[in-house]
Design an enzyme around this catalytic site. Structure first.
Site, PDB file in Angstrom:
ATOM      1  N   HIS A 138       0.839  -1.194   0.000  1.00 34.69           N
ATOM      2  CA  HIS A 138       0.000   0.000   0.000  1.00 34.69           C
ATOM      3  C   HIS A 138       0.881   1.254   0.000  1.00 34.69           C
ATOM      4  O   HIS A 138       2.011   1.233   0.507  1.00 34.69           O
ATOM      5  CB  HIS A 138      -0.917   0.016   1.222  1.00 34.69           C
ATOM      6  N   GLU A 140       0.852   3.949   1.758  1.00 36.32           N
ATOM      7  CA  GLU A 140       1.289   4.416   3.071  1.00 36.32           C
ATOM      8  C   GLU A 140       2.454   3.580   3.610  1.00 36.32           C
ATOM      9  O   GLU A 140       3.427   4.116   4.145  1.00 36.32           O
ATOM     10  CB  GLU A 140       0.137   4.364   4.072  1.00 36.32           C
ATOM     11  N   CYS A 168      -6.423   2.308   5.472  1.00 39.48           N
ATOM     12  CA  CYS A 168      -7.119   1.109   5.939  1.00 39.48           C
ATOM     13  C   CYS A 168      -6.604   0.734   7.326  1.00 39.48           C
ATOM     14  O   CYS A 168      -5.730   1.407   7.888  1.00 39.48           O
ATOM     15  CB  CYS A 168      -6.896  -0.044   4.959  1.00 39.48           C
ATOM     16  N   CYS A 171      -2.741  -0.066   7.353  1.00 38.76           N
ATOM     17  CA  CYS A 171      -1.903   1.125   7.231  1.00 38.76           C
ATOM     18  C   CYS A 171      -2.016   2.007   8.470  1.00 38.76           C
ATOM     19  O   CYS A 171      -1.035   2.620   8.898  1.00 38.76           O
ATOM     20  CB  CYS A 171      -2.288   1.910   5.980  1.00 38.76           C
TER      21      CYS A 171
END
Length: 238
Positions: A138, A140, A168, A171
């Site tokens: 992801h 992040e 999410c 993260c």
């Protein structure tokens, strides 16, 4: 009429508070935290004075019990830092969007992130779950990992993370564990968002470190970027 004490006037002006009305609107607990960021040695007498000013009470007239209650509220208040200028936020999210655009060109869900340290970008990231064949890819997570390498420290206490879409749960956990100061996001993620949509993980004052969450900043704009991506994906399948 209650007036701001001389010793507080210049300090409050540094955080944009120039009247008792502005103090009341900002919340005295938040303002005291802002001042503590600038003046770490500021004692609790300033907190008590801010409470009195905010409630139109005479200064230096609080009972010991009242002071204990104020201190209890302060200790249980979520962290907040000196407000960021709107232009600073806009610039940070624009840089994150540039990363999201790279993800889109790679046929990845267009989410981008950047990490700032001392007003400078030290790392970037964009979604690469498909490219890397790794659910950890992801934006992040990648931006956080890169920032830790740059600083040579797994703790990012003086860093701010800008991300185009609400993080999410995975993260958000990484953001808290890396001790990032602020996370600023552009749009909500109704299905998996862990800041305000499905969970509120940053609202827990009992963890070792609590990150301040700011957003959504421009839900319409950043949501549209995601929607356009999936609309194009569906059109390509027709």
């Amino acid at each position: 009429m209650v007036e701001i004490p001389y010793y507080l006037k210049a300090k409050l002006a540094l955080v944009g508070i120039n009247s008792i009305l502005q103090l009341h609107r900002a919340n005295y607990l938040k303002v005291y935290k802002w001042l503590k960021d600038i003046y770490p040695s500021l004692n609790h007498n300033a907190l008590f004075d801010l409470y009195c000013l905010s409630n139109n009470l005479a200064i230096n007239n609080l009972s010991p019990n009242s002071k204990q209650q104020i201190l209890f509220q302060f200790k249980n208040t979520l962290p907040t830092y000196i407000p960021l200028d709107c232009e600073v936020i806009s610039c940070g999210l624009s840089k994150a969007q540039e990363q999201a655009d790279i993800a889109a060109r790679s046929d990845e869900v267009p989410i981008g992130a950047v990490v700032y340290h001392n007003d400078e970008i030290i790392s970037v990231g964009y979604n690469q779950t498909i490219t890397k064949c790794n659910i950890m890819g992801h934006a992040e997570i990648i931006a956080i990992s890169n920032a830790q390498s740059v600083l040579g420290n797994y703790r990012l206490t003086d860093c701010d993370l800008y991300v185009t879409v609400e993080p999410c749960l995975m993260c958000s956990g990484a953001i808290i564990s890396s001790r990032i100061r602020r996370v600023i996001f552009g749009a909500i993620e109704p299905k998996t968002g862990a800041v305000i949509s499905q969970f509120r993980v940053f609202d827990n004052s009992k963890v070792n470190h609590t990150t301040e969450a700011i957003g959504p900043i421009n839900n319409e704009l950043y949501s549209a970027k995601i929607q356009q991506f999936f609309q194009q994906k569906r059109a390509d399948l027709d």
